[in-house]
Design a protein around this motif. Structure first.
Motif, PDB file in Angstrom:
ATOM      1  N   GLN A  95     -32.216  33.547  -7.376  1.00 10.34           N
ATOM      2  CA  GLN A  95     -32.114  33.921  -5.981  1.00 10.34           C
ATOM      3  C   GLN A  95     -31.678  33.023  -5.355  1.00 10.34           C
ATOM      4  OE1 GLN A  95     -36.445  32.773  -6.101  1.00 10.34           O
ATOM      5  NE2 GLN A  95     -37.121  34.934  -5.399  1.00 10.34           N
ATOM      6  N   VAL A  96     -30.836  31.711  -5.927  1.00 11.99           N
ATOM      7  CA  VAL A  96     -30.111  31.133  -4.976  1.00 11.99           C
ATOM      8  C   VAL A  96     -28.778  31.863  -5.349  1.00 11.99           C
ATOM      9  CG1 VAL A  96     -28.940  28.954  -5.215  1.00 11.99           C
ATOM     10  CG2 VAL A  96     -31.214  28.927  -5.505  1.00 11.99           C
ATOM     11  N   ARG A  97     -28.266  32.282  -6.573  1.00 10.71           N
ATOM     12  CA  ARG A  97     -27.017  32.917  -6.549  1.00 10.71           C
ATOM     13  C   ARG A  97     -27.153  34.268  -5.702  1.00 10.71           C
ATOM     14  NH1 ARG A  97     -23.766  34.528 -11.807  1.00 10.71           N
ATOM     15  NH2 ARG A  97     -22.837  36.195 -10.941  1.00 10.71           N
ATOM     16  N   ARG A  98     -28.113  35.070  -5.534  1.00 13.42           N
ATOM     17  CA  ARG A  98     -28.253  36.356  -4.682  1.00 13.42           C
ATOM     18  C   ARG A  98     -27.892  35.618  -3.241  1.00 13.42           C
ATOM     19  NH1 ARG A  98     -27.809  40.969  -6.352  1.00 13.42           N
ATOM     20  NH2 ARG A  98     -29.755  41.800  -5.446  1.00 13.42           N
ATOM     21  N   ALA A  99     -28.485  34.634  -2.842  1.00 14.48           N
ATOM     22  CA  ALA A  99     -28.406  34.303  -1.459  1.00 14.48           C
ATOM     23  C   ALA A  99     -26.958  34.143  -1.293  1.00 14.48           C
ATOM     24  CB  ALA A  99     -29.215  33.112  -1.230  1.00 14.48           C
ATOM     25  N   ILE A 100     -26.509  33.256  -2.233  1.00 16.48           N
ATOM     26  CA  ILE A 100     -25.098  32.956  -1.986  1.00 16.48           C
ATOM     27  C   ILE A 100     -24.041  34.210  -1.889  1.00 16.48           C
ATOM     28  CG2 ILE A 100     -23.039  31.627  -3.326  1.00 16.48           C
ATOM     29  CD1 ILE A 100     -24.912  29.442  -3.949  1.00 16.48           C
ATOM     30  N   GLU A 101     -24.218  35.138  -2.586  1.00 18.74           N
ATOM     31  CA  GLU A 101     -23.198  36.223  -2.800  1.00 18.74           C
ATOM     32  C   GLU A 101     -23.740  37.082  -1.648  1.00 18.74           C
ATOM     33  OE1 GLU A 101     -24.177  37.949  -6.663  1.00 18.74           O
ATOM     34  OE2 GLU A 101     -22.701  36.626  -7.762  1.00 18.74           O
ATOM     35  N   ALA A 102     -24.952  37.162  -1.332  1.00 18.09           N
ATOM     36  CA  ALA A 102     -25.195  37.936  -0.107  1.00 18.09           C
ATOM     37  C   ALA A 102     -24.800  37.459   1.086  1.00 18.09           C
ATOM     38  CB  ALA A 102     -26.882  38.021   0.257  1.00 18.09           C
ATOM     39  N   SER A 103     -24.453  36.222   1.339  1.00 12.29           N
ATOM     40  CA  SER A 103     -23.859  35.659   2.480  1.00 12.29           C
ATOM     41  C   SER A 103     -22.353  35.829   2.545  1.00 12.29           C
ATOM     42  CB  SER A 103     -24.064  33.829   2.217  1.00 12.29           C
ATOM     43  OG  SER A 103     -22.824  33.532   1.501  1.00 12.29           O
ATOM     44  N   ALA A 104     -21.734  36.496   1.670  1.00 10.70           N
ATOM     45  CA  ALA A 104     -20.453  36.706   1.548  1.00 10.70           C
ATOM     46  C   ALA A 104     -20.007  37.978   2.503  1.00 10.70           C
ATOM     47  CB  ALA A 104     -20.031  36.761   0.223  1.00 10.70           C
ATOM     48  N   GLY A 105     -20.814  38.903   2.583  1.00 13.16           N
ATOM     49  CA  GLY A 105     -21.040  40.105   3.525  1.00 13.16           C
ATOM     50  C   GLY A 105     -19.897  41.159   2.937  1.00 13.16           C
ATOM     51  N   ARG A 106     -19.325  41.177   1.825  1.00 17.17           N
ATOM     52  CA  ARG A 106     -18.537  42.108   1.414  1.00 17.17           C
ATOM     53  C   ARG A 106     -19.385  43.301   0.747  1.00 17.17           C
ATOM     54  NH1 ARG A 106     -13.037  41.965   0.099  1.00 17.17           N
ATOM     55  NH2 ARG A 106     -12.333  43.369  -1.303  1.00 17.17           N
ATOM     56  N   LYS A 107     -18.931  44.433   1.158  1.00 21.04           N
ATOM     57  CA  LYS A 107     -19.651  45.523   0.434  1.00 21.04           C
ATOM     58  C   LYS A 107     -19.012  45.853  -1.016  1.00 21.04           C
ATOM     59  CE  LYS A 107     -21.539  47.842   4.302  1.00 21.04           C
ATOM     60  NZ  LYS A 107     -22.757  46.989   4.283  1.00 21.04           N
ATOM     61  N   GLY A 108     -19.786  45.559  -2.002  1.00 19.07           N
ATOM     62  CA  GLY A 108     -19.161  45.786  -3.253  1.00 19.07           C
ATOM     63  C   GLY A 108     -18.468  44.336  -3.874  1.00 19.07           C
ATOM     64  N   HIS A 109     -18.138  44.529  -4.983  1.00 13.89           N
ATOM     65  CA  HIS A 109     -17.444  43.470  -5.521  1.00 13.89           C
ATOM     66  C   HIS A 109     -15.846  43.782  -5.985  1.00 13.89           C
ATOM     67  CE1 HIS A 109     -16.396  40.786  -9.403  1.00 13.89           C
ATOM     68  NE2 HIS A 109     -17.226  40.069  -8.518  1.00 13.89           N
ATOM     69  N   SER A 110     -14.869  42.743  -5.883  1.00 16.86           N
ATOM     70  CA  SER A 110     -13.447  42.752  -6.377  1.00 16.86           C
ATOM     71  C   SER A 110     -13.189  41.328  -7.146  1.00 16.86           C
ATOM     72  CB  SER A 110     -12.539  42.943  -5.117  1.00 16.86           C
ATOM     73  OG  SER A 110     -12.399  41.679  -4.612  1.00 16.86           O
ATOM     74  N   ARG A 111     -11.957  41.750  -8.023  1.00 17.58           N
ATOM     75  CA  ARG A 111     -11.606  40.781  -9.025  1.00 17.58           C
ATOM     76  C   ARG A 111     -10.968  39.717  -8.150  1.00 17.58           C
ATOM     77  NH1 ARG A 111     -10.392  42.212 -14.551  1.00 17.58           N
ATOM     78  NH2 ARG A 111      -8.563  40.882 -14.208  1.00 17.58           N
ATOM     79  N   SER A 112     -10.583  40.010  -6.803  1.00 22.94           N
ATOM     80  CA  SER A 112      -9.994  38.706  -5.978  1.00 22.94           C
ATOM     81  C   SER A 112     -11.064  38.056  -5.162  1.00 22.94           C
ATOM     82  CB  SER A 112      -8.791  39.555  -5.148  1.00 22.94           C
ATOM     83  OG  SER A 112      -7.998  40.261  -6.042  1.00 22.94           O
ATOM     84  N   TYR A 113     -11.783  38.769  -4.448  1.00 26.44           N
ATOM     85  CA  TYR A 113     -12.770  38.082  -3.536  1.00 26.44           C
ATOM     86  C   TYR A 113     -14.310  38.036  -4.182  1.00 26.44           C
ATOM     87  CZ  TYR A 113      -9.594  38.170   0.582  1.00 26.44           C
ATOM     88  OH  TYR A 113      -8.283  38.168   1.085  1.00 26.44           O
ATOM     89  N   GLY A 114     -14.516  38.666  -5.238  1.00 22.24           N
ATOM     90  CA  GLY A 114     -15.769  38.386  -5.780  1.00 22.24           C
ATOM     91  C   GLY A 114     -16.681  39.471  -4.547  1.00 22.24           C
ATOM     92  N   HIS A 115     -17.836  38.716  -4.197  1.00 24.37           N
ATOM     93  CA  HIS A 115     -18.805  39.323  -3.010  1.00 24.37           C
ATOM     94  C   HIS A 115     -18.354  38.970  -1.942  1.00 24.37           C
ATOM     95  CE1 HIS A 115     -21.670  41.100  -5.862  1.00 24.37           C
ATOM     96  NE2 HIS A 115     -21.517  39.952  -6.535  1.00 24.37           N
ATOM     97  N   GLY A 116     -16.960  38.335  -1.888  1.00 26.86           N
ATOM     98  CA  GLY A 116     -16.504  37.791  -0.473  1.00 26.86           C
ATOM     99  C   GLY A 116     -16.437  36.251  -0.114  1.00 26.86           C
ATOM    100  N   VAL A 117     -16.058  35.760   1.141  1.00 25.44           N
ATOM    101  CA  VAL A 117     -15.998  34.564   1.299  1.00 25.44           C
ATOM    102  C   VAL A 117     -17.474  34.059   1.696  1.00 25.44           C
ATOM    103  CG1 VAL A 117     -14.983  32.954   3.056  1.00 25.44           C
ATOM    104  CG2 VAL A 117     -13.924  34.903   2.530  1.00 25.44           C
TER     105      VAL A 117
END
Length: 184
Positions: A95-117
């Motif tokens: 859940q901690v990981r999911r919260a951090i990734e959700a905060s990044a606001g990027r739709k989808g995933h990329s090799r450069s940004y992951g889930h975003g900033v």
């Protein structure tokens, strides 16, 4: 666990560990314009990115240095993880990981940004929403992202501890015996 993705993105872009292990929050770096820093590794396991260029850090000689690296970015994300755990202590590592990734606001995933900033305030909001999810929904997500370490059965823990103590005792006895022979 939070780990830096690595600083050879403008070169060999090697797979780095522990960042590449499943379940680790792998962090890349962005510059002041929130563009991926040239040195930041770009890999499929990247979770999020955070500021990692021109970061002011303490120096051992009572001064400061300005440096670049994904380690600084990972330190920021580790701090956000600590904030989440302090606000929502019942959350699992998943859940901690999911919260951090959700905060990044990027739709989808990329090799450069992951889930975003990553964004600390949005991560805390996401953690609060995750804390109210049903246990069934969290179990549904766990197989892919990992639900954190399983608690060992008390009996197996006792066996492991006893074996480690016996091993340490045997090693200490060997040192004493071999050490005594060398002095003669």
């Amino acid at each position: 666990m939070v780990a830096s993705a690595g600083n050879d993105g403008d070169g060999p872009n090697k797979k780095n560990f522990p960042a590449a292990y499943p379940g680790v929050i792998a962090v890349g770096a962005v510059d002041r314009k929130l563009k991926v820093a040239g040195f930041s590794n770009r890999r499929e396991y990247l979770s999020v990115v955070a500021p990692g260029s021109q970061i002011v850090s303490a120096d051992g000689s009572d001064s400061y240095v300005i440096g670049d690296g994904t380690s600084s970015a990972a330190a920021m994300v580790a701090g956000i993880a600590a904030l989440i755990r302090s606000a929502q202590p019942g959350l699992t590592p998943l859940q901690v990981r999911r919260a951090i990734e959700a905060s990044a606001g990027r739709k989808g995933h990329s090799r450069s940004y992951g889930h975003g900033v990553v964004n600390a305030a949005l991560a805390l909001d996401a953690a609060e929403r995750l804390a109210t999810r049903s246990p069934a929904e969290n179990r549904r997500l766990a197989p892919y992202f990992g639900g954190g370490p399983a608690a060992a059965a008390p009996d197996s823990r006792a066996v492991v501890i006893t074996a480690l103590l016996a091993l340490a005792t045997a090693m200490a006895a060997r040192v004493v015996v071999l050490g005594g022979r060398g002095r003669r």
